[in-house]
Design a protein around this motif. Structure first.
Motif, PDB file in Angstrom:
ATOM      1  N   LEU A  46       0.834  -1.203   0.000  1.00 24.74           N
ATOM      2  CA  LEU A  46       0.000   0.000   0.000  1.00 24.74           C
ATOM      3  C   LEU A  46       0.869   1.254   0.000  1.00 24.74           C
ATOM      4  N   ASP A  47       1.877   1.312   0.860  1.00 23.62           N
ATOM      5  CA  ASP A  47       2.731   2.498   0.945  1.00 23.62           C
ATOM      6  C   ASP A  47       3.436   2.774  -0.378  1.00 23.62           C
ATOM      7  N   GLU A  48       4.004   1.731  -0.980  1.00 29.59           N
ATOM      8  CA  GLU A  48       4.733   1.909  -2.236  1.00 29.59           C
ATOM      9  C   GLU A  48       3.802   2.324  -3.365  1.00 29.59           C
ATOM     10  N   THR A  49       2.601   1.775  -3.375  1.00 30.33           N
ATOM     11  CA  THR A  49       1.659   2.108  -4.442  1.00 30.33           C
ATOM     12  C   THR A  49       1.168   3.539  -4.310  1.00 30.33           C
ATOM     13  N   VAL A  50       0.840   3.967  -3.104  1.00 28.65           N
ATOM     14  CA  VAL A  50       0.416   5.353  -2.887  1.00 28.65           C
ATOM     15  C   VAL A  50       1.529   6.316  -3.302  1.00 28.65           C
ATOM     16  N   ARG A  54      -1.740  14.873 -15.355  1.00 27.05           N
ATOM     17  CA  ARG A  54      -2.140  14.790 -13.946  1.00 27.05           C
ATOM     18  C   ARG A  54      -1.487  13.578 -13.296  1.00 27.05           C
ATOM     19  N   ALA A  55      -1.278  13.683 -11.988  1.00 27.56           N
ATOM     20  CA  ALA A  55      -0.827  12.498 -11.253  1.00 27.56           C
ATOM     21  C   ALA A  55      -1.937  11.462 -11.278  1.00 27.56           C
ATOM     22  N   VAL A  56      -1.596  10.220 -11.609  1.00 24.90           N
ATOM     23  CA  VAL A  56      -2.641   9.200 -11.738  1.00 24.90           C
ATOM     24  C   VAL A  56      -3.335   8.957 -10.399  1.00 24.90           C
ATOM     25  N   GLY A  57      -2.671   9.311  -9.306  1.00 29.36           N
ATOM     26  CA  GLY A  57      -3.304   9.162  -8.000  1.00 29.36           C
ATOM     27  C   GLY A  57      -4.470  10.098  -7.787  1.00 29.36           C
ATOM     28  N   ALA A  67     -11.094   6.705  -9.581  1.00 36.15           N
ATOM     29  CA  ALA A  67     -11.164   5.238  -9.548  1.00 36.15           C
ATOM     30  C   ALA A  67      -9.999   4.650  -8.755  1.00 36.15           C
ATOM     31  N   LEU A  68      -8.802   5.222  -8.928  1.00 33.89           N
ATOM     32  CA  LEU A  68      -7.638   4.737  -8.189  1.00 33.89           C
ATOM     33  C   LEU A  68      -7.735   5.108  -6.710  1.00 33.89           C
ATOM     34  N   LYS A  69      -8.253   6.289  -6.440  1.00 29.92           N
ATOM     35  CA  LYS A  69      -8.436   6.689  -5.037  1.00 29.92           C
ATOM     36  C   LYS A  69      -9.334   5.688  -4.309  1.00 29.92           C
ATOM     37  N   HIS A  70     -10.421   5.292  -4.971  1.00 26.55           N
ATOM     38  CA  HIS A  70     -11.358   4.365  -4.333  1.00 26.55           C
ATOM     39  C   HIS A  70     -10.713   3.007  -4.090  1.00 26.55           C
ATOM     40  N   ARG A  71      -9.934   2.529  -5.041  1.00 25.67           N
ATOM     41  CA  ARG A  71      -9.279   1.231  -4.873  1.00 25.67           C
ATOM     42  C   ARG A  71      -8.297   1.260  -3.705  1.00 25.67           C
ATOM     43  N   LEU A  72      -7.538   2.326  -3.603  1.00 30.78           N
ATOM     44  CA  LEU A  72      -6.560   2.418  -2.520  1.00 30.78           C
ATOM     45  C   LEU A  72      -7.238   2.653  -1.172  1.00 30.78           C
ATOM     46  N   ALA A  73      -8.341   3.400  -1.171  1.00 36.70           N
ATOM     47  CA  ALA A  73      -9.077   3.607   0.069  1.00 36.70           C
ATOM     48  C   ALA A  73      -9.672   2.285   0.566  1.00 36.70           C
ATOM     49  N   ASP A  74     -10.210   1.492  -0.357  1.00 31.34           N
ATOM     50  CA  ASP A  74     -10.751   0.180   0.025  1.00 31.34           C
ATOM     51  C   ASP A  74      -9.652  -0.706   0.605  1.00 31.34           C
ATOM     52  N   LEU A  75      -8.479  -0.667  -0.031  1.00 33.19           N
ATOM     53  CA  LEU A  75      -7.369  -1.474   0.447  1.00 33.19           C
ATOM     54  C   LEU A  75      -6.918  -1.016   1.834  1.00 33.19           C
ATOM     55  N   TYR A  76      -6.924   0.296   2.065  1.00 36.79           N
ATOM     56  CA  TYR A  76      -6.551   0.811   3.381  1.00 36.79           C
ATOM     57  C   TYR A  76      -7.502   0.302   4.466  1.00 36.79           C
ATOM     58  N   LEU A  77      -8.780   0.286   4.175  1.00 33.81           N
ATOM     59  CA  LEU A  77      -9.757  -0.199   5.152  1.00 33.81           C
ATOM     60  C   LEU A  77      -9.553  -1.684   5.432  1.00 33.81           C
ATOM     61  N   GLU A  78      -9.245  -2.463   4.400  1.00 30.88           N
ATOM     62  CA  GLU A  78      -8.963  -3.881   4.599  1.00 30.88           C
ATOM     63  C   GLU A  78      -7.732  -4.060   5.494  1.00 30.88           C
ATOM     64  N   LEU A  79      -6.727  -3.224   5.265  1.00 32.91           N
ATOM     65  CA  LEU A  79      -5.493  -3.348   6.026  1.00 32.91           C
ATOM     66  C   LEU A  79      -5.711  -2.986   7.498  1.00 32.91           C
ATOM     67  N   VAL A  80      -6.534  -1.988   7.766  1.00 35.62           N
ATOM     68  CA  VAL A  80      -6.824  -1.598   9.149  1.00 35.62           C
ATOM     69  C   VAL A  80      -7.482  -2.759   9.889  1.00 35.62           C
ATOM     70  N   LEU A  88      -1.373  -1.345 -10.229  1.00 35.93           N
ATOM     71  CA  LEU A  88      -1.357   0.118 -10.203  1.00 35.93           C
ATOM     72  C   LEU A  88       0.031   0.693 -10.467  1.00 35.93           C
ATOM     73  N   HIS A  89       1.054  -0.149 -10.435  1.00 33.83           N
ATOM     74  CA  HIS A  89       2.376   0.300 -10.873  1.00 33.83           C
ATOM     75  C   HIS A  89       2.501   0.254 -12.397  1.00 33.83           C
ATOM     76  N   GLY A  90       1.515  -0.328 -13.058  1.00 38.01           N
ATOM     77  CA  GLY A  90       1.560  -0.385 -14.511  1.00 38.01           C
ATOM     78  C   GLY A  90       2.668  -1.285 -15.014  1.00 38.01           C
ATOM     79  N   GLY A  91       3.316  -0.865 -16.121  1.00 41.38           N
ATOM     80  CA  GLY A  91       4.336  -1.703 -16.754  1.00 41.38           C
ATOM     81  C   GLY A  91       5.504  -2.028 -15.848  1.00 41.38           C
ATOM     82  N   ILE A  92       5.965  -1.059 -15.041  1.00 42.19           N
ATOM     83  CA  ILE A  92       7.126  -1.294 -14.184  1.00 42.19           C
ATOM     84  C   ILE A  92       6.824  -2.362 -13.144  1.00 42.19           C
TER      85      ILE A  92
END
Length: 364
Positions: free
Chosen positions: A243-247, A258-261, A265-278, A320-324
């Motif tokens: 999560l930290d590296e992806t954010v 624009r920053a893809v963050g 749609a990406l904000k929602h995915r990362l927010a959902d992941l944060y709630l799961e992690l908590v 969410l890191h895409g090709g890299i």
């Protein structure tokens, strides 16, 4: 009521472990090491075990340990998950040591071996397949007669670097746990490049009795339960890194000016992941605290939750890191492999949910 917060001592412990891994086991060093003929960093292990005493954190002081608890050990495992450092911590400091702690420490054999593992003088491994889960049957792969053991145990975590094995074996008198120094370890192909597994062969090896028929099954069960509970903390660390590296990445990666963050749609995915992690953090902390009291419900809940969250976090990190994220040079694949390997280690989420259903009287 269980205190799920980290104490000041635990935060200091975390800081010291994280600083060590940042210096000695950053992503570039880990990636470089897993491609060599020495995938384990035994110098780092000696620093952790012998110099810092982390291998014996939950071992009583009179037996060579630090006299802390599994809560402190869980903090170290979180940081191990964040770094995927290639050290035999799970096999030696968690599984083998927990099995010995469940035996009679008044025995000179048990106390002597426990001291060696706690001080880093020796590396241990619990000789069961990594997929073995709490609540299963006593392993039947090794037989013993007259103190001599024979058999084969596949896929033993950290077996290739172990100096001594804690071996469950069955003989004429029933089950027992034995310490074995004479064995053959053949490294097996492992999905997780940072935690190797080995196929162990015992061909007439002499064993020292650690626990007899009356206590062996219970000691093994305690070790597997403690291992599963603490593995949840490692999975928590894996998920936190992802999560930290992806954010951090989506804040720096620009597309369409624009920053893809900033894309909703990406904000929602990362927010959902944060709630799961908590949620996973709360269950993992509760499980680490419950190991000493044998609270099976807490352990089953933590493993089922943390396993799923770690895999989801690793998958999201790669996408969410895409090709890299798909390249070998980026460490994301190490975390996905660790998460997938941990998902089947010491019981799959499905097995723990089934066990949880029995504990709370839910019908099949």
């Amino acid at each position: 009521m269980t205190d799920l917060l980290y104490s000041e001592v635990q935060e200091d412990l975390r800081a010291s472990v994280r600083d060590l891994f940042a210096d000695r086991a950053d992503s570039a060093k880990v990636l470089a090491r897993v491609e060599t003929g020495e995938p384990y960093d035994l110098k780092l292990w000696r620093t952790l075990a012998a110099e810092l005493g982390f291998a014996g954190l939950h071992v009583p002081e009179e037996l060579g340990g630090q006299g802390a608890s599994t809560r402190e050990l869980a903090v170290v495992l979180e940081e191990l998950g964040r770094s995927v450092a290639p050290v035999p911590f799970l096999g030696s400091a968690v599984l083998a040591t927990s099995a010995l702690l469940a035996c009679d420490s008044a025995s000179s054999t048990v106390a002597g071996l426990l001291r060696k593992l706690a001080t880093g003088e020796a590396i241990g491994a619990l000789a069961v397949p990594l997929s073995t889960w709490p609540g299963g049957e006593f392993p039947a792969g090794v037989t013993v007669s007259g103190g001599v053991l024979s058999g084969r145990i596949p896929v033993v975590a950290d077996g290739s670097v172990a100096d001594v094995l804690v071996v469950p074996a069955t003989g004429p008198d029933g089950p027992g746990l034995y310490a074995v120094n004479d064995f053959t370890a053949q490294e097996a192909i492992s999905l997780d490049l940072t935690r190797r597994v080995a196929d162990i062969t015992l061909d007439g090896a002499e064993g020292q009795l650690l626990a007899g028929p009356d206590t062996a099954a219970a000691a093994l069960e305690e070790a597997l339960t403690a291992g599963a509970a603490l593995l949840a903390s490692e999975q928590l660390g894996v998920a936190q890194w992802c999560l930290d590296e992806t954010v951090s990445y989506v804040k720096q990666r620009f597309q369409f000016g624009r920053a893809v963050g900033s894309f909703q749609a990406l904000k929602h995915r990362l927010a959902d992941l944060y709630l799961e992690l908590v949620t996973a953090r709360a269950t993992a902390r509760n499980a680490a605290d419950a190991v000493a009291t044998g609270e099976d419900v807490a352990v089953a809940t933590a493993v089922a939750q943390a396993s799923t969250v770690a895999v989801h976090a690793a998958e999201e990190a790669i996408q969410l890191h895409g090709g890299i994220g798909m390249t070998w040079e980026h460490p994301a694949h190490l975390y996905l492999k660790r998460a997938k390997a941990d998902e089947i280690a010491l019981g799959t989420p499905g097995r723990h949910r089934a066990n949880l259903a029995k504990l709370v009287n839910l019908p099949a």
